[in-house]
Design a protein around this motif. Structure first.
Motif, PDB file in Angstrom:
ATOM      1  N   TYR A 136      -8.079  -0.497   8.765  1.00  0.00           N
ATOM      2  CA  TYR A 136      -6.946  -1.229   8.200  1.00  0.00           C
ATOM      3  C   TYR A 136      -6.228  -0.349   7.184  1.00  0.00           C
ATOM      4  O   TYR A 136      -6.854   0.291   6.351  1.00  0.00           O
ATOM      5  CB  TYR A 136      -7.420  -2.512   7.512  1.00  0.00           C
ATOM      6  N   LYS A 137      -4.912  -0.332   7.252  1.00  0.00           N
ATOM      7  CA  LYS A 137      -4.131   0.459   6.327  1.00  0.00           C
ATOM      8  C   LYS A 137      -4.108  -0.195   4.947  1.00  0.00           C
ATOM      9  O   LYS A 137      -4.140  -1.414   4.830  1.00  0.00           O
ATOM     10  CB  LYS A 137      -2.689   0.602   6.831  1.00  0.00           C
ATOM     11  N   CYS A 138      -4.043   0.637   3.914  1.00  0.00           N
ATOM     12  CA  CYS A 138      -3.905   0.144   2.542  1.00  0.00           C
ATOM     13  C   CYS A 138      -2.436   0.243   2.153  1.00  0.00           C
ATOM     14  O   CYS A 138      -1.986   1.253   1.609  1.00  0.00           O
ATOM     15  CB  CYS A 138      -4.784   0.948   1.592  1.00  0.00           C
ATOM     16  N   ARG A 139      -1.696  -0.774   2.454  1.00  0.00           N
ATOM     17  CA  ARG A 139      -0.264  -0.764   2.181  1.00  0.00           C
ATOM     18  C   ARG A 139       0.024  -1.296   0.779  1.00  0.00           C
ATOM     19  O   ARG A 139      -0.688  -2.156   0.274  1.00  0.00           O
ATOM     20  CB  ARG A 139       0.482  -1.611   3.207  1.00  0.00           C
ATOM     21  N   ALA A 140       1.078  -0.813   0.189  1.00  0.00           N
ATOM     22  CA  ALA A 140       1.540  -1.329  -1.097  1.00  0.00           C
ATOM     23  C   ALA A 140       2.482  -2.497  -0.847  1.00  0.00           C
ATOM     24  O   ALA A 140       3.040  -2.636   0.247  1.00  0.00           O
ATOM     25  CB  ALA A 140       2.254  -0.231  -1.879  1.00  0.00           C
ATOM     26  N   SER A 186       5.826  -1.455   0.389  1.00  0.00           N
ATOM     27  CA  SER A 186       5.896  -0.600   1.575  1.00  0.00           C
ATOM     28  C   SER A 186       6.838  -1.227   2.599  1.00  0.00           C
ATOM     29  O   SER A 186       7.012  -2.455   2.637  1.00  0.00           O
ATOM     30  CB  SER A 186       4.509  -0.413   2.182  1.00  0.00           C
ATOM     31  N   PRO A 187       7.465  -0.412   3.446  1.00  0.00           N
ATOM     32  CA  PRO A 187       8.414  -0.952   4.432  1.00  0.00           C
ATOM     33  C   PRO A 187       7.806  -2.029   5.327  1.00  0.00           C
ATOM     34  O   PRO A 187       8.483  -3.023   5.633  1.00  0.00           O
ATOM     35  CB  PRO A 187       8.812   0.291   5.239  1.00  0.00           C
ATOM     36  N   ASP A 188       6.560  -1.855   5.750  1.00  0.00           N
ATOM     37  CA  ASP A 188       5.932  -2.840   6.633  1.00  0.00           C
ATOM     38  C   ASP A 188       5.772  -4.189   5.943  1.00  0.00           C
ATOM     39  O   ASP A 188       6.009  -5.245   6.544  1.00  0.00           O
ATOM     40  CB  ASP A 188       4.561  -2.342   7.105  1.00  0.00           C
ATOM     41  N   VAL A 189       5.358  -4.165   4.675  1.00  0.00           N
ATOM     42  CA  VAL A 189       5.154  -5.410   3.938  1.00  0.00           C
ATOM     43  C   VAL A 189       6.493  -6.075   3.653  1.00  0.00           C
ATOM     44  O   VAL A 189       6.639  -7.301   3.794  1.00  0.00           O
ATOM     45  CB  VAL A 189       4.378  -5.156   2.633  1.00  0.00           C
ATOM     46  N   VAL A 190       7.477  -5.285   3.256  1.00  0.00           N
ATOM     47  CA  VAL A 190       8.808  -5.840   2.999  1.00  0.00           C
ATOM     48  C   VAL A 190       9.375  -6.460   4.277  1.00  0.00           C
ATOM     49  O   VAL A 190       9.974  -7.539   4.245  1.00  0.00           O
ATOM     50  CB  VAL A 190       9.752  -4.751   2.463  1.00  0.00           C
ATOM     51  N   GLU A 191       9.156  -5.804   5.415  1.00  0.00           N
ATOM     52  CA  GLU A 191       9.634  -6.345   6.690  1.00  0.00           C
ATOM     53  C   GLU A 191       8.957  -7.676   6.997  1.00  0.00           C
ATOM     54  O   GLU A 191       9.600  -8.615   7.482  1.00  0.00           O
ATOM     55  CB  GLU A 191       9.364  -5.342   7.811  1.00  0.00           C
ATOM     56  N   ALA A 192       7.652  -7.762   6.719  1.00  0.00           N
ATOM     57  CA  ALA A 192       6.929  -9.015   6.951  1.00  0.00           C
ATOM     58  C   ALA A 192       7.451 -10.121   6.041  1.00  0.00           C
ATOM     59  O   ALA A 192       7.619 -11.269   6.470  1.00  0.00           O
ATOM     60  CB  ALA A 192       5.429  -8.800   6.733  1.00  0.00           C
ATOM     61  N   LEU A 193       7.716  -9.790   4.780  1.00  0.00           N
ATOM     62  CA  LEU A 193       8.256 -10.774   3.853  1.00  0.00           C
ATOM     63  C   LEU A 193       9.649 -11.224   4.285  1.00  0.00           C
ATOM     64  O   LEU A 193       9.983 -12.414   4.194  1.00  0.00           O
ATOM     65  CB  LEU A 193       8.311 -10.189   2.444  1.00  0.00           C
ATOM     66  N   ASP A 195      -3.543  -7.140   7.591  1.00  0.00           N
ATOM     67  CA  ASP A 195      -3.189  -6.362   6.415  1.00  0.00           C
ATOM     68  C   ASP A 195      -3.650  -7.115   5.176  1.00  0.00           C
ATOM     69  O   ASP A 195      -3.384  -8.317   5.033  1.00  0.00           O
ATOM     70  CB  ASP A 195      -1.671  -6.139   6.357  1.00  0.00           C
ATOM     71  N   ALA A 196      -4.343  -6.416   4.267  1.00  0.00           N
ATOM     72  CA  ALA A 196      -4.931  -7.081   3.105  1.00  0.00           C
ATOM     73  C   ALA A 196      -3.867  -7.634   2.158  1.00  0.00           C
ATOM     74  O   ALA A 196      -4.064  -8.688   1.550  1.00  0.00           O
ATOM     75  CB  ALA A 196      -5.841  -6.106   2.353  1.00  0.00           C
ATOM     76  N   VAL A 197      -2.730  -6.933   2.030  1.00  0.00           N
ATOM     77  CA  VAL A 197      -1.688  -7.396   1.121  1.00  0.00           C
ATOM     78  C   VAL A 197      -1.074  -8.691   1.640  1.00  0.00           C
ATOM     79  O   VAL A 197      -0.956  -9.687   0.917  1.00  0.00           O
ATOM     80  CB  VAL A 197      -0.598  -6.316   0.947  1.00  0.00           C
ATOM     81  N   ILE A 198      -0.688  -8.709   2.919  1.00  0.00           N
ATOM     82  CA  ILE A 198      -0.105  -9.912   3.507  1.00  0.00           C
ATOM     83  C   ILE A 198      -1.136 -11.033   3.562  1.00  0.00           C
ATOM     84  O   ILE A 198      -0.819 -12.207   3.322  1.00  0.00           O
ATOM     85  CB  ILE A 198       0.437  -9.623   4.925  1.00  0.00           C
ATOM     86  N   GLU A 199      -2.376 -10.683   3.844  1.00  0.00           N
ATOM     87  CA  GLU A 199      -3.437 -11.681   3.906  1.00  0.00           C
ATOM     88  C   GLU A 199      -3.614 -12.398   2.575  1.00  0.00           C
ATOM     89  O   GLU A 199      -3.948 -13.582   2.523  1.00  0.00           O
ATOM     90  CB  GLU A 199      -4.745 -11.006   4.304  1.00  0.00           C
ATOM     91  N   GLY A 200      -3.362 -11.684   1.474  1.00  0.00           N
ATOM     92  CA  GLY A 200      -3.522 -12.283   0.151  1.00  0.00           C
ATOM     93  C   GLY A 200      -2.349 -13.133  -0.282  1.00  0.00           C
ATOM     94  O   GLY A 200      -2.389 -13.737  -1.359  1.00  0.00           O
ATOM     95  N   MET A 201      -1.313 -13.187   0.533  1.00  0.00           N
ATOM     96  CA  MET A 201      -0.139 -13.975   0.186  1.00  0.00           C
ATOM     97  C   MET A 201      -0.258 -15.407   0.679  1.00  0.00           C
ATOM     98  O   MET A 201      -0.903 -15.668   1.691  1.00  0.00           O
ATOM     99  CB  MET A 201       1.125 -13.330   0.775  1.00  0.00           C
TER     100      MET A 201
END
Length: 267
Positions: free
Chosen positions: A79-83, A86-93, A232-238
């Motif tokens: 699993y990637k450690c995204r900030a 990061s573009p992927d997280v911003v795209e998901a949001l 993704d751990a960041v999105i999972e925590g949202m």
């Protein structure tokens, strides 16, 4: 690798205790032996990738916890450690905001694991207008809820406070920043006497009664959710928080306010 083994063993032991499992119980789930689990926990044996995958699957671990297992075992996590930026997280949001929040007629928010507001729809902005001016810092929903200005709008604070407190206790157990907020709430006396609140007939829902800007009484609760298939751990925590009116008058008021906010946004 040798320096990593004790960390992996401590992590595995903590996970096992959280699930209330003995070493024999965990071994049975993993198709292993109690002796091997003991060796893994003490560092006398090193886990294979396959074993970590078994632990991940059998204990239904969230992505963030799985990452820790791989890393403490000395493996690169799949699993990637995204900030958060990061573009992927911003795209998901952006996707959540466009496909979900924009179509929810009542206040709606995307919160990170510390309940910082990352996205909100137009009714959500209107609902919290006057409470989100935090300078350069993004607004935090718990800080808003626990502020004296917002509490003045809550008409049933004694009944609603335990609901807020339960969420805060649950999240603070795993996050130091929220633990600080919990201590701040305690020091301010906001949680005083909550344990003394006793109701013989607890209802199905405990709505929060909020005074609207026009003086009307809103009875609302929240629907909390997350997207499925998240890797993704960041999105999972949202958390996606959708506010739900509990009666027709509250629905009418929120819909009217939402329609006005959409009109103002379009202009």
């Amino acid at each position: 690798m040798s320096e990593q083994r004790p960390a992996f063993g401590m992590t595995l032991k903590a996970l096992r205790h959280e699930r209330g499992l003995s070493q024999a119980d965990l071994a049975a789930k993993l198709g292993s032996t109690q002796r091997h689990v003991s060796f893994l926990e003490t560092g006398r044996a090193s886990p294979s990738r396959y074993m970590i995958q078994r632990i991940e699957r059998e204990l239904a671990l969230p992505v963030g916890r799985s990452q820790v297992l791989y890393e403490t075992a000395g493996f690169a996590s799949p699993y990637k450690c995204r900030a958060e930026d990061s573009p992927d997280v911003v795209e998901a949001l952006d996707l959540i905001e466009k496909r979900l929040l924009a179509h929810w007629p009542f206040p709606a928010y995307v919160l990170d694991k510390r309940w910082t507001i990352l996205r909100q729809n137009a009714p959500g902005k209107l609902f919290l207008s006057g409470f989100t001016d935090t300078g350069n810092q993004p607004p935090n929903l718990f800080r808003i809820f626990l502020s004296s200005a917002f509490r003045e709008r809550i008409l049933n604070w004694r009944e609603a406070a335990p609901i807020f407190a339960a969420r805060l206790y649950r999240e603070a157990a795993e996050d130091p920043e929220l633990a600080d907020l919990l201590e701040e709430a305690r020091a301010g006396g906001l949680l005083d006497g909550l344990e003394e609140t006793f109701r013989e007939d607890v209802p199905v829902f405990v709505p929060v009664e909020v005074m609207a800007p026009d003086g009307s009484r809103l009875r609302i609760t929240s629907l909390l959710g997350q997207l499925a298939s998240v890797q993704d751990a960041v999105i999972e925590g949202m958390t996606i928080e959708l506010m739900v009116p509990m009666d027709e008058s509250s629905e009418t008021c929120l819909l009217a306010a939402g329609a006005l906010s959409q009109l103002n946004a379009a202009e």
